[in-house]
Scaffold this active site. Sequence first.
Site, PDB file in Angstrom:
ATOM      1  N   GLY A   1      50.459  52.453  -2.082  1.00  0.00           N
ATOM      2  CA  GLY A   1      50.385  51.780  -3.366  1.00  0.00           C
ATOM      3  C   GLY A   1      51.428  50.674  -3.493  1.00  0.00           C
ATOM      4  O   GLY A   1      51.247  49.729  -4.258  1.00  0.00           O
TER       5      GLY A   1
ATOM      6  N   VAL B   1      55.417  55.675  -0.197  1.00  0.00           N
ATOM      7  CA  VAL B   1      54.400  55.395   0.830  1.00  0.00           C
ATOM      8  C   VAL B   1      53.077  56.122   0.586  1.00  0.00           C
ATOM      9  O   VAL B   1      52.203  56.121   1.445  1.00  0.00           O
ATOM     10  CB  VAL B   1      54.917  55.733   2.259  1.00  0.00           C
ATOM     11  CG1 VAL B   1      56.078  54.839   2.616  1.00  0.00           C
ATOM     12  CG2 VAL B   1      55.317  57.197   2.389  1.00  0.00           C
ATOM     13  N   LYS B   2      52.899  56.717  -0.576  1.00  0.00           N
ATOM     14  CA  LYS B   2      51.647  57.419  -0.847  1.00  0.00           C
ATOM     15  C   LYS B   2      50.600  56.465  -1.442  1.00  0.00           C
ATOM     16  O   LYS B   2      50.894  55.308  -1.741  1.00  0.00           O
ATOM     17  CB  LYS B   2      51.908  58.594  -1.785  1.00  0.00           C
ATOM     18  CG  LYS B   2      52.804  59.677  -1.165  1.00  0.00           C
ATOM     19  CD  LYS B   2      52.239  60.251   0.123  1.00  0.00           C
ATOM     20  CE  LYS B   2      52.774  61.625   0.480  1.00  0.00           C
ATOM     21  NZ  LYS B   2      54.160  61.647   0.976  1.00  0.00           N
ATOM     22  N   THR B   3      49.377  56.995  -1.627  1.00  0.00           N
ATOM     23  CA  THR B   3      48.253  56.147  -2.063  1.00  0.00           C
ATOM     24  C   THR B   3      48.559  55.429  -3.376  1.00  0.00           C
ATOM     25  O   THR B   3      48.246  54.247  -3.535  1.00  0.00           O
ATOM     26  CB  THR B   3      46.975  56.997  -2.202  1.00  0.00           C
ATOM     27  OG1 THR B   3      46.694  57.555  -0.922  1.00  0.00           O
ATOM     28  CG2 THR B   3      45.800  56.149  -2.656  1.00  0.00           C
TER      29      THR B   3
ATOM     30  N   MET C   1      47.009  53.319   2.839  1.00  0.00           N
ATOM     31  CA  MET C   1      47.449  54.292   1.841  1.00  0.00           C
ATOM     32  C   MET C   1      48.481  53.763   0.845  1.00  0.00           C
ATOM     33  O   MET C   1      48.471  54.175  -0.309  1.00  0.00           O
ATOM     34  CB  MET C   1      47.987  55.525   2.597  1.00  0.00           C
ATOM     35  CG  MET C   1      48.925  56.413   1.847  1.00  0.00           C
ATOM     36  SD  MET C   1      48.843  58.149   2.325  1.00  0.00           S
ATOM     37  CE  MET C   1      50.350  58.346   3.227  1.00  0.00           C
TER      38      MET C   1
END
Length: 404
Positions: A3, A185-187, A1
């Site tokens: 980015g 920590v997101k996509t 996940m």
Amino acid sequence: MPGFELFGDLERKEVNDVLNTGVLMRYGFDNMRQGQWKAKEMEKALCNRMGVKYAQLVSSGTSALTVALASAGVGAGDEVIMPVFTFVASFEAVLSVGAVPVLVNIDDTLTLDIESVKKAITSKTKVIMPVHMCGSMAHLKELKGICEEHELILLEDACQAIGGSYEGKALGSYGDLGCFSFDYVKTITCGEGGAIITNHEKYALNADHYSDHGHDHIGNDRGAEDHPFLGYNFRISELNAAVGIAQLSRLDNFLDVQKRNYTVLKESLSKIPEIAFRKVPEGGIENYSFLSFFLPDEQLAREAHKALSEKGVDGCFYWYDNNWHYIKKWDHLKKHHSLGKLPQEVINQMPDYNAVNFSQSDYWIGRNISVLIKLSWTEEQLYERASKMVKAISDVLSLSHKNI
Ligand SMILES: *Cc1c(COP(=O)(O)O)cnc(C)c1O
């Protein structure tokens, strides 16, 4: 996940555009900015990618949920139905606008259980907020039907599911409002950031004003602005938006990589007959940011999780014991621990979460393990991981067979 794994030249170039002008704010300074409007540019790109009319960037996913609720007129006395498996931000946003979070059971999709939603509706219900946890979605068609029948707002928390779709529509665009997070920590990431997407002009205008102290943004250079209503500061900075432009342009590439890695792990684990995978509603396509599966019972899930960690397989989550994502450990919510006092009306209206029975959700979460899908694994690391996972889980299962 994450980015953050693929931060590169594209991101640096966009950030340098901003550093070269020195205009770090998204509004005003029209003459100094040399035509650079990064936040506006990313909003336009989000509209294109998600197939919606309006997008409002804000400072975080939590801000996005807060602004979305406020934009739809949600406030004191209103109830928002949401799942017991989510990130704490979902109920924080509801409480911050003075509304009441009504948490209900999940099912094998790991998000809202339809029957539990129906039972929770009262005359005070205003919003149903499915949370598309770990990259896959709720039963959106059924939820939309319920919302239409009861005249409720469907607000999708798609913070963990950007890039997934349902019936051909981008997750976040199916309901009345959708929210994304671009935390680290997101996509895809902006460093920190979030967005609200919608096709409703009124909500979009409200979000635009509310996220900037109620400024109506009429006229150039903030000169002639009025304040039609109260707002707060949930603005994103140009630096964060610049990172986001680069990341969004790479979203489809990230999704391809996630899908490939996810598929290899899923095919390997499919060889273990005792494993069942999380249900994806018909018509849904995940964003493949996590692979989530069920062991036959809670004890085996705990043992498998431990065995995976001992084998050095990182990024495996056992949410049942995790204090950010499941109600079991949310003592601060259950005991109303805030710095100031929560309004007594909210406390009175909120279900007593110490007493509500969530055994149906315990059943699913207690048996679940989710594996974070990374973008940066080499082919060798991916296949090594797959075989380590199969070995660790098979060992746990065969040992349990011997004990019977
Ligand atoms: C990350 C997340 C949020 C909050 O986003 P932030 O940008 O970290 O504030 C909200 N809901 C869910 C489901 C999340 O995973």
